[in-house]
Design a protein around this motif. Structure first.
Motif, PDB file in Angstrom:
ATOM      1  N   ILE A  24     -22.851  13.368 109.837  1.00 24.07           N
ATOM      2  CA  ILE A  24     -21.565  13.015 109.242  1.00 24.07           C
ATOM      3  C   ILE A  24     -21.114  14.132 108.314  1.00 24.07           C
ATOM      4  O   ILE A  24     -21.876  14.625 107.479  1.00 24.07           O
ATOM      5  CB  ILE A  24     -21.667  11.684 108.492  1.00 24.07           C
ATOM      6  N   LEU A  25     -19.850  14.487 108.460  1.00 23.59           N
ATOM      7  CA  LEU A  25     -19.222  15.503 107.619  1.00 23.59           C
ATOM      8  C   LEU A  25     -18.136  14.843 106.799  1.00 23.59           C
ATOM      9  O   LEU A  25     -17.231  14.218 107.339  1.00 23.59           O
ATOM     10  CB  LEU A  25     -18.629  16.612 108.492  1.00 23.59           C
ATOM     11  N   ALA A  26     -18.224  14.982 105.473  1.00 26.82           N
ATOM     12  CA  ALA A  26     -17.161  14.498 104.583  1.00 26.82           C
ATOM     13  C   ALA A  26     -16.598  15.712 103.859  1.00 26.82           C
ATOM     14  O   ALA A  26     -15.673  16.357 104.324  1.00 26.82           O
ATOM     15  CB  ALA A  26     -17.699  13.441 103.631  1.00 26.82           C
ATOM     16  N   GLY A  27     -17.227  16.100 102.728  1.00 25.75           N
ATOM     17  CA  GLY A  27     -16.793  17.325 102.067  1.00 25.75           C
ATOM     18  C   GLY A  27     -17.492  18.567 102.592  1.00 25.75           C
ATOM     19  O   GLY A  27     -16.972  19.670 102.532  1.00 25.75           O
ATOM     20  N   GLY A  28     -18.716  18.376 103.100  1.00 24.70           N
ATOM     21  CA  GLY A  28     -19.486  19.487 103.657  1.00 24.70           C
ATOM     22  C   GLY A  28     -20.248  20.295 102.635  1.00 24.70           C
ATOM     23  O   GLY A  28     -20.964  21.232 102.987  1.00 24.70           O
ATOM     24  N   THR A  29     -20.147  19.942 101.347  1.00 22.59           N
ATOM     25  CA  THR A  29     -20.777  20.764 100.316  1.00 22.59           C
ATOM     26  C   THR A  29     -22.297  20.647 100.313  1.00 22.59           C
ATOM     27  O   THR A  29     -22.982  21.527  99.790  1.00 22.59           O
ATOM     28  CB  THR A  29     -20.238  20.400  98.923  1.00 22.59           C
ATOM     29  N   ASP A  30     -22.835  19.579 100.876  1.00 28.81           N
ATOM     30  CA  ASP A  30     -24.284  19.470 101.065  1.00 28.81           C
ATOM     31  C   ASP A  30     -24.689  19.866 102.475  1.00 28.81           C
ATOM     32  O   ASP A  30     -25.756  20.444 102.686  1.00 28.81           O
ATOM     33  CB  ASP A  30     -24.761  18.038 100.783  1.00 28.81           C
ATOM     34  N   LEU A  31     -23.844  19.575 103.449  1.00 22.93           N
ATOM     35  CA  LEU A  31     -24.194  19.837 104.846  1.00 22.93           C
ATOM     36  C   LEU A  31     -24.274  21.329 105.142  1.00 22.93           C
ATOM     37  O   LEU A  31     -25.281  21.821 105.662  1.00 22.93           O
ATOM     38  CB  LEU A  31     -23.174  19.170 105.773  1.00 22.93           C
ATOM     39  N   TYR A  32     -23.232  22.063 104.828  1.00 25.77           N
ATOM     40  CA  TYR A  32     -23.178  23.466 105.218  1.00 25.77           C
ATOM     41  C   TYR A  32     -24.306  24.314 104.623  1.00 25.77           C
ATOM     42  O   TYR A  32     -24.902  25.135 105.336  1.00 25.77           O
ATOM     43  CB  TYR A  32     -21.817  24.062 104.857  1.00 25.77           C
ATOM     44  N   PRO A  33     -24.658  24.160 103.340  1.00 26.86           N
ATOM     45  CA  PRO A  33     -25.740  25.000 102.811  1.00 26.86           C
ATOM     46  C   PRO A  33     -27.103  24.736 103.440  1.00 26.86           C
ATOM     47  O   PRO A  33     -27.986  25.589 103.378  1.00 26.86           O
ATOM     48  CB  PRO A  33     -25.758  24.648 101.312  1.00 26.86           C
ATOM     49  N   THR A  34     -27.276  23.542 104.034  1.00 30.50           N
ATOM     50  CA  THR A  34     -28.598  23.199 104.562  1.00 30.50           C
ATOM     51  C   THR A  34     -28.791  23.587 106.017  1.00 30.50           C
ATOM     52  O   THR A  34     -29.917  23.544 106.516  1.00 30.50           O
ATOM     53  CB  THR A  34     -28.857  21.688 104.431  1.00 30.50           C
ATOM     54  N   VAL A  35     -27.720  23.960 106.723  1.00 34.29           N
ATOM     55  CA  VAL A  35     -27.852  24.200 108.161  1.00 34.29           C
ATOM     56  C   VAL A  35     -27.853  25.667 108.544  1.00 34.29           C
ATOM     57  O   VAL A  35     -28.115  26.004 109.698  1.00 34.29           O
ATOM     58  CB  VAL A  35     -26.720  23.480 108.935  1.00 34.29           C
ATOM     59  N   GLY A  36     -27.567  26.560 107.593  1.00 34.94           N
ATOM     60  CA  GLY A  36     -27.542  27.972 107.925  1.00 34.94           C
ATOM     61  C   GLY A  36     -26.334  28.326 108.767  1.00 34.94           C
ATOM     62  O   GLY A  36     -25.237  27.825 108.575  1.00 34.94           O
ATOM     63  N   ARG A  37     -26.537  29.173 109.751  1.00 39.02           N
ATOM     64  CA  ARG A  37     -25.415  29.658 110.563  1.00 39.02           C
ATOM     65  C   ARG A  37     -25.015  28.697 111.677  1.00 39.02           C
ATOM     66  O   ARG A  37     -23.917  28.795 112.217  1.00 39.02           O
ATOM     67  CB  ARG A  37     -25.783  31.014 111.185  1.00 39.02           C
ATOM     68  N   ARG A  38     -25.892  27.780 112.029  1.00 37.19           N
ATOM     69  CA  ARG A  38     -25.613  26.923 113.190  1.00 37.19           C
ATOM     70  C   ARG A  38     -25.886  25.467 112.831  1.00 37.19           C
ATOM     71  O   ARG A  38     -26.917  25.143 112.244  1.00 37.19           O
ATOM     72  CB  ARG A  38     -26.476  27.347 114.373  1.00 37.19           C
ATOM     73  N   ILE A  39     -24.957  24.588 113.195  1.00 39.00           N
ATOM     74  CA  ILE A  39     -25.142  23.151 113.020  1.00 39.00           C
ATOM     75  C   ILE A  39     -25.648  22.573 114.328  1.00 39.00           C
ATOM     76  O   ILE A  39     -24.973  22.640 115.357  1.00 39.00           O
ATOM     77  CB  ILE A  39     -23.825  22.470 112.612  1.00 39.00           C
ATOM     78  N   ASP A  40     -26.839  22.021 114.301  1.00 42.31           N
ATOM     79  CA  ASP A  40     -27.404  21.413 115.496  1.00 42.31           C
ATOM     80  C   ASP A  40     -26.931  19.959 115.610  1.00 42.31           C
ATOM     81  O   ASP A  40     -26.878  19.240 114.619  1.00 42.31           O
ATOM     82  CB  ASP A  40     -28.928  21.454 115.451  1.00 42.31           C
TER      83      ASP A  40
END
Length: 275
Positions: A24-40
């Protein structure tokens, strides 16, 4: 990332989650830093669903899961929510506050999530939507460990509910970090205090970053009932917190330092709440 979906309604979002679990993506401020260059994996972007954003008054208060910290900080809210607004102004920098959401903060389940102690002091309940319908879970039960929640893989956190009984009194939030801004908490505390006829009639206290999940402190709360506000801060001691907290040693602080700091931060939050 295999598939990206940005539904317009909650029903559509729940249907997509029922087909296959998605990140789930809302603001992305936690998601993006944890996935690196690629979102699986597949992504479900909630930012186009109006029902998930905003603050509404009714029998209590409802905060949509995609409500940003900036919206919370700038809203006209009762003094009981002062701690939540203070925390909102300290979640990262302004850019993070503009994008980061209250629902994402809870689902990320960091032990140092700034929004959790104020919400615990407000007896918060979260609303989850899934294929079987809606259910409500007290925040004290939602968080079960570092980065772990009771949210099922096919559920979406839709709102934070604050009961009318928790919208009384005044609250304060105090955070300790290695520097003043843009820092992960070493310890933090929130206090909501009710005073009538010169005596404390209600107290809700919570400490974060000193256990696997933030904790309410019923023993310390009970010690404040009946006290004069001016005496209240000194009634909180490290001994009162010992049974509730389980801090660890890490790069930011030792467990002993955290335990001592938590008591001091709680005293300061209480003093500010009753001032």
């Amino acid at each position: 990332m295999r598939d990206y979906a940005r539904p317009q309604t909650l029903d559509e979002a729940v249907g997509l989650m029922a087909q296959t679990p998605r990140r789930i993506l809302a603001g992305g401020t936690d998601l993006y830093p944890t996935v690196g260059r690629r979102i699986d994996g597949d992504i479900l972007d909630l930012t186009a669903i109006p029902a998930l954003c905003g603050i509404t008054h009714g029998d209590g208060l409802r905060i949509g899961a995609c409500t940003t910290w900036t919206m919370i900080a700038e809203a006209a809210l009762p003094p009981a929510l002062c701690a939540l607004q203070q925390a909102a102004r300290q979640v990262g920098g302004r850019q993070v506050q503009n994008m980061g959401t209250i629902g994402g903060n809870l689902c990320n389940a960091s032990p140092a999530a700034d929004g959790v102690p104020p919400l615990l002091a407000l007896d918060a309940v979260v609303e989850l939507a899934g294929p079987l319908g809606l259910r409500r879970v007290p925040l004290t039960q939602l968080l079960i460990g570092p980065r772990q929640t009771l949210r099922a893989s096919d559920e979406i956190l839709t709102a934070v509910i604050l009961p009318a009984s928790a919208l009384t009194g005044r609250s304060a939030f105090v955070k300790l970090g290695a520097r003043a801004y843009l820092v992960i908490s070493i310890a933090m505390a929130a206090a909501r205090i009710q005073v009538e006829n010169g005596r404390i009639t209600g107290a809700a206290l919570a400490v974060g970053a000193c256990s696997g999940v933030a904790q309410r402190l019923p023993v310390a709360e009970a010690a404040l009932i009946g006290a004069k506000p001016v005496d209240a801060p000194q009634l909180v001691t490290p001994h009162d917190l010992a049974g509730a907290l389980s801090p660890i040693d890490d790069i930011r602080a030792t467990a002993l330092y955290r335990r001592t700091a938590a008591a001091e931060l709680l005293r300061r939050a209480i003093a500010e709440a009753v001032a």
